[in-house]
Motif scaffolding. Structure first.
Motif, PDB file in Angstrom:
ATOM      1  N   ALA A 227       0.965  -1.130  -0.149  1.00 26.15           N
ATOM      2  CA  ALA A 227       0.023   0.009   0.239  1.00 26.15           C
ATOM      3  C   ALA A 227       0.993   1.435  -0.140  1.00 26.15           C
ATOM      4  O   ALA A 227       0.511   2.468  -0.684  1.00 26.15           O
ATOM      5  CB  ALA A 227      -0.961  -0.038   1.130  1.00 26.15           C
ATOM      6  N   THR A 228       1.965   1.314   0.699  1.00 29.39           N
ATOM      7  CA  THR A 228       2.897   2.419   0.751  1.00 29.39           C
ATOM      8  C   THR A 228       3.562   2.744  -0.598  1.00 29.39           C
ATOM      9  O   THR A 228       3.430   3.926  -0.886  1.00 29.39           O
ATOM     10  CB  THR A 228       3.846   2.130   1.703  1.00 29.39           C
ATOM     11  N   LEU A 229       3.807   1.500  -1.344  1.00 28.68           N
ATOM     12  CA  LEU A 229       4.526   1.565  -2.635  1.00 28.68           C
ATOM     13  C   LEU A 229       3.496   2.210  -3.454  1.00 28.68           C
ATOM     14  O   LEU A 229       3.915   3.058  -4.318  1.00 28.68           O
ATOM     15  CB  LEU A 229       5.077   0.392  -3.166  1.00 28.68           C
ATOM     16  N   ARG A 230       2.302   1.878  -3.602  1.00 30.07           N
ATOM     17  CA  ARG A 230       1.306   2.098  -4.616  1.00 30.07           C
ATOM     18  C   ARG A 230       0.826   3.848  -4.287  1.00 30.07           C
ATOM     19  O   ARG A 230       0.849   4.528  -5.186  1.00 30.07           O
ATOM     20  CB  ARG A 230      -0.037   1.610  -4.451  1.00 30.07           C
ATOM     21  N   ARG A 231       0.967   4.218  -3.020  1.00 32.47           N
ATOM     22  CA  ARG A 231       0.700   5.626  -2.764  1.00 32.47           C
ATOM     23  C   ARG A 231       1.512   6.524  -3.176  1.00 32.47           C
ATOM     24  O   ARG A 231       1.599   7.456  -3.603  1.00 32.47           O
ATOM     25  CB  ARG A 231       0.439   5.638  -0.971  1.00 32.47           C
ATOM     26  N   ALA A 232       2.967   5.836  -3.516  1.00 39.49           N
ATOM     27  CA  ALA A 232       4.189   6.545  -3.631  1.00 39.49           C
ATOM     28  C   ALA A 232       4.285   6.635  -5.345  1.00 39.49           C
ATOM     29  O   ALA A 232       5.425   7.217  -5.787  1.00 39.49           O
ATOM     30  CB  ALA A 232       5.294   6.353  -2.850  1.00 39.49           C
ATOM     31  N   ASN A 233       3.275   6.196  -6.022  1.00 39.56           N
ATOM     32  CA  ASN A 233       3.275   6.083  -7.475  1.00 39.56           C
ATOM     33  C   ASN A 233       4.333   5.058  -7.858  1.00 39.56           C
ATOM     34  O   ASN A 233       4.938   5.167  -9.061  1.00 39.56           O
ATOM     35  CB  ASN A 233       3.698   7.388  -8.197  1.00 39.56           C
ATOM     36  N   VAL A 234       4.654   3.867  -7.270  1.00 42.38           N
ATOM     37  CA  VAL A 234       5.590   2.824  -7.638  1.00 42.38           C
ATOM     38  C   VAL A 234       4.770   1.718  -7.882  1.00 42.38           C
ATOM     39  O   VAL A 234       3.972   1.301  -6.992  1.00 42.38           O
ATOM     40  CB  VAL A 234       6.589   2.556  -6.387  1.00 42.38           C
ATOM     41  N   ASP A 235       4.933   1.210  -9.116  1.00 38.46           N
ATOM     42  CA  ASP A 235       4.209  -0.072  -9.625  1.00 38.46           C
ATOM     43  C   ASP A 235       4.571  -1.168  -9.054  1.00 38.46           C
ATOM     44  O   ASP A 235       5.874  -1.647  -9.297  1.00 38.46           O
ATOM     45  CB  ASP A 235       4.188  -0.030 -10.971  1.00 38.46           C
ATOM     46  N   VAL A 236       3.764  -2.070  -8.493  1.00 37.75           N
ATOM     47  CA  VAL A 236       4.072  -3.194  -7.950  1.00 37.75           C
ATOM     48  C   VAL A 236       3.114  -4.310  -8.313  1.00 37.75           C
ATOM     49  O   VAL A 236       1.857  -4.021  -7.978  1.00 37.75           O
ATOM     50  CB  VAL A 236       4.491  -3.524  -6.531  1.00 37.75           C
ATOM     51  N   GLN A 237       3.332  -5.410  -9.005  1.00 39.03           N
ATOM     52  CA  GLN A 237       2.192  -6.197  -9.258  1.00 39.03           C
ATOM     53  C   GLN A 237       1.648  -6.961  -8.071  1.00 39.03           C
ATOM     54  O   GLN A 237       2.418  -7.138  -6.913  1.00 39.03           O
ATOM     55  CB  GLN A 237       2.836  -7.502 -10.385  1.00 39.03           C
ATOM     56  N   SER A 238       0.459  -7.354  -7.957  1.00 42.69           N
ATOM     57  CA  SER A 238      -0.131  -8.217  -6.933  1.00 42.69           C
ATOM     58  C   SER A 238      -1.242  -8.716  -7.442  1.00 42.69           C
ATOM     59  O   SER A 238      -1.939  -8.591  -8.503  1.00 42.69           O
ATOM     60  CB  SER A 238      -0.742  -7.134  -5.983  1.00 42.69           C
ATOM     61  N   ASP A 239      -1.902  -9.881  -6.690  1.00 45.73           N
ATOM     62  CA  ASP A 239      -3.029 -10.709  -7.186  1.00 45.73           C
ATOM     63  C   ASP A 239      -3.755 -10.971  -5.841  1.00 45.73           C
ATOM     64  O   ASP A 239      -4.393 -10.334  -5.310  1.00 45.73           O
ATOM     65  CB  ASP A 239      -2.492 -12.107  -7.666  1.00 45.73           C
ATOM     66  N   CYS A 240      -3.257 -11.997  -4.951  1.00 38.02           N
ATOM     67  CA  CYS A 240      -3.901 -12.503  -3.715  1.00 38.02           C
ATOM     68  C   CYS A 240      -3.952 -11.587  -2.690  1.00 38.02           C
ATOM     69  O   CYS A 240      -5.218 -11.325  -1.905  1.00 38.02           O
ATOM     70  CB  CYS A 240      -3.725 -14.014  -3.351  1.00 38.02           C
ATOM     71  N   GLU A 241      -2.853 -10.799  -2.412  1.00 35.75           N
ATOM     72  CA  GLU A 241      -2.718  -9.846  -1.319  1.00 35.75           C
ATOM     73  C   GLU A 241      -2.958 -10.631  -0.012  1.00 35.75           C
ATOM     74  O   GLU A 241      -3.314  -9.869   0.961  1.00 35.75           O
ATOM     75  CB  GLU A 241      -3.672  -8.594  -1.551  1.00 35.75           C
ATOM     76  N   GLU A 242      -2.511 -12.076   0.177  1.00 40.98           N
ATOM     77  CA  GLU A 242      -2.644 -12.682   1.205  1.00 40.98           C
ATOM     78  C   GLU A 242      -1.341 -13.507   1.449  1.00 40.98           C
ATOM     79  O   GLU A 242      -1.384 -14.361   2.208  1.00 40.98           O
ATOM     80  CB  GLU A 242      -3.865 -13.749   1.215  1.00 40.98           C
ATOM     81  N   GLY A 243      -0.412 -13.380   0.615  1.00 41.33           N
ATOM     82  CA  GLY A 243       0.769 -14.113   0.852  1.00 41.33           C
ATOM     83  C   GLY A 243       0.883 -15.427   0.311  1.00 41.33           C
ATOM     84  O   GLY A 243       1.991 -16.233   0.704  1.00 41.33           O
ATOM     85  N   LEU A 244      -0.114 -15.434  -0.660  1.00 38.86           N
ATOM     86  CA  LEU A 244      -0.183 -17.137  -1.088  1.00 38.86           C
ATOM     87  C   LEU A 244       0.546 -17.138  -2.603  1.00 38.86           C
ATOM     88  O   LEU A 244       1.042 -18.223  -2.711  1.00 38.86           O
ATOM     89  CB  LEU A 244      -1.725 -17.340  -1.240  1.00 38.86           C
ATOM     90  N   CYS A 245       0.318 -16.147  -3.460  1.00 38.54           N
ATOM     91  CA  CYS A 245       0.864 -16.236  -4.784  1.00 38.54           C
ATOM     92  C   CYS A 245       2.131 -15.964  -5.123  1.00 38.54           C
ATOM     93  O   CYS A 245       2.554 -16.187  -6.295  1.00 38.54           O
ATOM     94  CB  CYS A 245      -0.368 -15.685  -5.657  1.00 38.54           C
ATOM     95  N   GLY A 246       2.732 -14.987  -4.512  1.00 37.82           N
ATOM     96  CA  GLY A 246       3.960 -14.601  -4.937  1.00 37.82           C
ATOM     97  C   GLY A 246       4.109 -13.650  -5.890  1.00 37.82           C
ATOM     98  O   GLY A 246       5.181 -13.239  -6.472  1.00 37.82           O
ATOM     99  N   SER A 247       3.036 -12.883  -6.524  1.00 40.79           N
ATOM    100  CA  SER A 247       2.878 -11.972  -7.546  1.00 40.79           C
ATOM    101  C   SER A 247       3.685 -10.761  -7.214  1.00 40.79           C
ATOM    102  O   SER A 247       4.111  -9.922  -7.856  1.00 40.79           O
ATOM    103  CB  SER A 247       1.806 -11.832  -8.112  1.00 40.79           C
ATOM    104  N   CYS A 248       3.572 -10.258  -5.931  1.00 44.21           N
ATOM    105  CA  CYS A 248       3.778  -8.805  -5.333  1.00 44.21           C
ATOM    106  C   CYS A 248       5.616  -9.216  -4.858  1.00 44.21           C
ATOM    107  O   CYS A 248       5.945  -8.400  -3.780  1.00 44.21           O
ATOM    108  CB  CYS A 248       3.113  -8.482  -4.266  1.00 44.21           C
TER     109      CYS A 248
END
Length: 768
Positions: free
Chosen positions: A704-725
């Motif tokens: 959330a901090t990275l997104r607020r600062a305009n830094v692009d990071v991929q994400s999917d599950c946002e539960e620590g399951l998938c590895g995309s972030c």
């Protein structure tokens, strides 16, 4: 590079390395490159990813990983030549520029450290998502006004009649420049592009120089007027106010150069990107129809358009020391043309890379905006404008189509968009003629990188088969009859369970070679949270479902010497696809399948038929149990497992004596709770590639901090399951909270999941 004895021509690179015929013929000013840069350099991407071009005098880089590494290291690969004339001009043109006092200085695009980052930080705030949101109503109103002008005509050149002027007006509004002299500014902007990245003929150079010189003087006059009253909302006025705070950072010459460069950067790339996107979508009528019917697809469609056919074909860098790129020796002082459009078609990064798929889950990994410290600051302004354009046109002119035409481009190495884009439609079919509310409607705009959660696909249940106790096998086909995306063993889809907002992940268990259908097998859980019950209740032939994906965070290592595939219960679903693939590849493999009883074990007959003696069945009611502790795993063997937690825990314990990282596990349930600020601590993150430091509050995730600062990071599950972030960690102790990384990966402290993991101490240094 080819061997000197076999070299078909007698040309060498500066290093003495012989140049291949294809490399010698490379010409970025040719029509082939202008029409389709990724296709033009396909041969290089596949066979010679780094080569020297004698015609250009540059080393050309074409693959994704190499180009991202170059962007990441802006000390070894200086941006200083990004605005250098790629074609030197003659003395007459140079004299013309001098007569106008032309003195374009460094800008955010081509400035080295240590000067670059303090200026970038000083001028960043107007580009944050929160600041950009204030511009959307103006972009929306302006777009509607321009569409109003031609909506009843039945034909338009979208470039001339909308896509050039609207982004230019938005750019001027954003910069705080008076909205005057549109046609003149367009001429200036094109001249600047040709002067910097083109190959003007000697007789054209003087004319171009006059236009560029006038552009320089225009920018200076506007800036002088702004200084009289710098209270406006524009970015240039913001810069003038910042100059008073930081006079050594934001200088007069810097502001003048940024004024001129900003007018070009803020509008020309957006105008071209928008024209490319509409052209691409209309060339794929199914995709156009999809976004007409479901505007929620527009943000991801924009990312896929930027990936597949963006407006930035290439950037330039200068090697400051001897270095290797893709295994090729590059000498200090070498000039590099890094073909980002080619990177965006790299099969190693994007599955089926040439396929235009507006639901592509990693489309925003595109490098059109660059990466790292010099990533385009205006990327989210461009995204927002493109989304508004597509929303307005798909809603008001869904029946629009491309007119017969040949597309032409201004010849240059780096920026591309059609000079004209002719479209046609039947005005009598305009939706607003029968429903006036169409004009005023609007879809939500995503300012920033879109979430993959917004992208779904309509499918139809083709067949349902009971394949074990309380387990159904469901075959899904595309609702429109088109082929489904390719997938690899270990992939899953998210099934959207009705209108409740609930979604559940189910592994694909069919044949990856079957492009027509996806197959899942679902156990009706006695303690279902709603997902499996919904699937069983709605699994009827002809039923309409929505899904997301496929995605794969449980990839099979096809280079392994041996595979041990272990499944417990319904965990057979991803394992079955892996076993099929191992059989096809001829890899030595064995499958261990455990279940309560044979009647409860899904896909058992299929597994027996395909794998014979390689399948070992352990049915507990028969007294057969898999002795996991006795499993011996040698170097070169990979173990993949999916099943109940008790089985996975036993495997984790047993793997302590196995070779490092031999065990790969698929999890489907996270153990994360909501962040409790009282139990957490804030920490700092230094973004090494971007050059600034942020603080992650106690109650907020790193993501959330990275997104607020305009830094692009991929994400999917946002539960620590998938590895995309996943992000790369350079320094600092990590509090790992994911279920993705192996023990050895955790111990190296080089990777973390931004959605859940945190710092143990006060600071982390990240490769972002």
């Amino acid at each position: 590079m080819t061997d000197a004895a076999q070299c078909p021509i007698h040309v060498n690179a500066p290093t003495g390395c012989p140049v291949s015929t294809r490399a010698a013929d490379f010409d970025p000013f040719s029509d082939g490159y202008q029409q389709d840069p990724p296709e033009y350099v396909r041969w290089a991407r596949e066979q010679e990813p780094v080569f020297y071009s004698p015609k250009l005098g540059y080393w050309v880089v074409t693959r994704y990983d190499d180009i991202k590494a170059i962007f990441r290291d802006n000390l070894t690969f200086s941006p200083s030549i990004a605005l250098e004339k790629i074609t030197p001009t003659g003395p007459e043109a140079n004299a013309v520029l001098a007569s106008y006092g032309f003195a374009l200085n460094r800008t955010l695009v081509n400035e080295d450290e240590p000067a670059h980052m303090p200026r970038r930080r000083a001028l960043m705030d107007p580009f944050t998502p929160e600041a950009l949101a204030h511009h959307e109503p103006m972009v929306r109103a302006l777009t509607r006004e321009y569409v109003d002008r031609f909506i009843d005509d039945g034909r338009a050149d979208l470039v001339d009649q909308m896509l050039w002027e609207v982004p230019l007006t938005v750019a001027l509004h954003f910069l705080g420049v008076p909205e005057e002299d549109m046609d003149t500014l367009r001429e200036y902007s094109i001249a600047h592009t040709v002067n910097t990245w083109g190959r003007p003929k000697p007789e054209e150079q003087v004319q171009v120089a006059h236009a560029v010189g006038k552009f320089w003087q225009y920018a200076g006059k506007v800036l002088d007027k702004m200084r009289e009253d710098p209270s406006g909302d524009g970015w240039m006025q913001y810069g003038i106010r910042k100059q008073k705070e930081l006079p050594e950072v934001v200088t007069d010459s810097y502001l003048h150069s940024m004024m001129m460069a900003g007018i070009v950067a803020a509008h020309e790339t957006t105008a071209n990107a928008s024209a490319n996107a509409i052209k691409l979508l209309l060339q794929h009528p199914d995709a156009w129809r999809d976004i007409c019917e479901d505007p929620a697809l527009i943000p991801n469609a924009v990312e896929e358009c930027l990936r597949h056919n963006g407006s930035v074909a290439a950037w330039r860098r200068l090697a400051t020391k001897d270095v290797k790129i893709g295994g090729i020796d590059i000498p200090a002082g070498a000039k590099l043309l890094i073909v980002t459009s080619s990177a965006n078609h790299d099969q190693h990064r994007f599955a089926d890379a040439d396929l235009f798929d507006i639901r592509r889950e990693n489309a925003s990994d595109q490098l059109t905006f660059g990466y790292g410290a010099h990533q385009c600051m205006g990327k989210n302004l461009a995204r927002m404008e493109m989304q508004v354009f597509l929303d307005e046109l798909t809603r008001r002119l869904p029946h629009m189509r491309l007119a017969e035409q040949r597309f032409t481009y201004v010849p240059n190495t780096s920026f591309r968009g059609p000079e004209h884009l002719f479209v046609e439609w039947d005005p009598s079919m305009n939706p607003e003629r029968t429903d006036s509310s169409v004009r005023e409607a609007r879809a939500a705009v995503c300012i920033g990188e879109p979430s993959s959660h917004a992208v779904s696909r309509a499918v139809v249940v083709e067949s349902v088969t009971a394949c074990a106790d309380r387990i159904v096998r469901v075959r899904l086909v595309s609702a429109d009859g088109r082929p489904l995306p390719r997938w690899t063993p270990g992939s899953h889809i998210d099934v959207l369970c009705g209108d409740s907002g609930l979604s559940r992940q189910y592994s694909l268990c069919g044949d990856p070679a079957d492009a027509r259908a996806f197959e899942i097998a679902v156990l009706r859980e006695s303690a279902s949270r709603g997902g499996s019950a919904w699937v069983h209740d709605n699994a009827e032939p002809g039923a309409s479902w929505r899904i997301r994906g496929p995605r794969n965070h449980f990839r099979l290592d096809e280079t392994a010497r041996k595979l041990v595939l272990i499944a417990g219960g319904i965990g057979i679903t991803p394992i079955s696809a892996m076993a099929r693939r191992a059989r096809e590849l001829g890899i030595d493999y064995e499958v261990h399948y455990s279940g309560r009883s044979r009647a409860s074990m899904a896909l058992l007959d299929d597994m027996r038929a395909l794998h014979g003696d390689r399948l070992r069945v352990f049915a507990s009611e028969e007294g057969a149990r898999n002795d996991i502790a006795a499993l011996r795993v040698e170097e070169g063997t990979q173990v993949y497992a999916c099943g109940p937690a008790r089985m996975l825990d036993a495997l984790i314990a047993a793997s302590a004596t196995w070779p490092d990282d031999a065990l790969k596990i698929e999890h489907f349930e996270a153990k994360l709770g909501t962040l409790d600020p009282a139990q957490e601590h804030a920490f700092d993150i230094e973004l090494k590639d971007s050059g600034f430091t942020l603080t992650v509050p106690a109650g907020e995730t790193l993501l959330a901090t990275l997104r607020r600062a305009n830094v692009d990071v991929q994400s999917d599950c946002e539960e620590g399951l998938c590895g995309s972030c996943e992000v790369r960690v350079i320094d600092g102790d990590i509090d790992h909270r994911d279920l993705v990384l192996t023990n050895s990966e955790r111990q190296t402290s080089q990777r973390m999941m931004a959605c859940c993991s945190r710092a143990k101490g006060s600071k982390l240094v990240l490769a972002l």
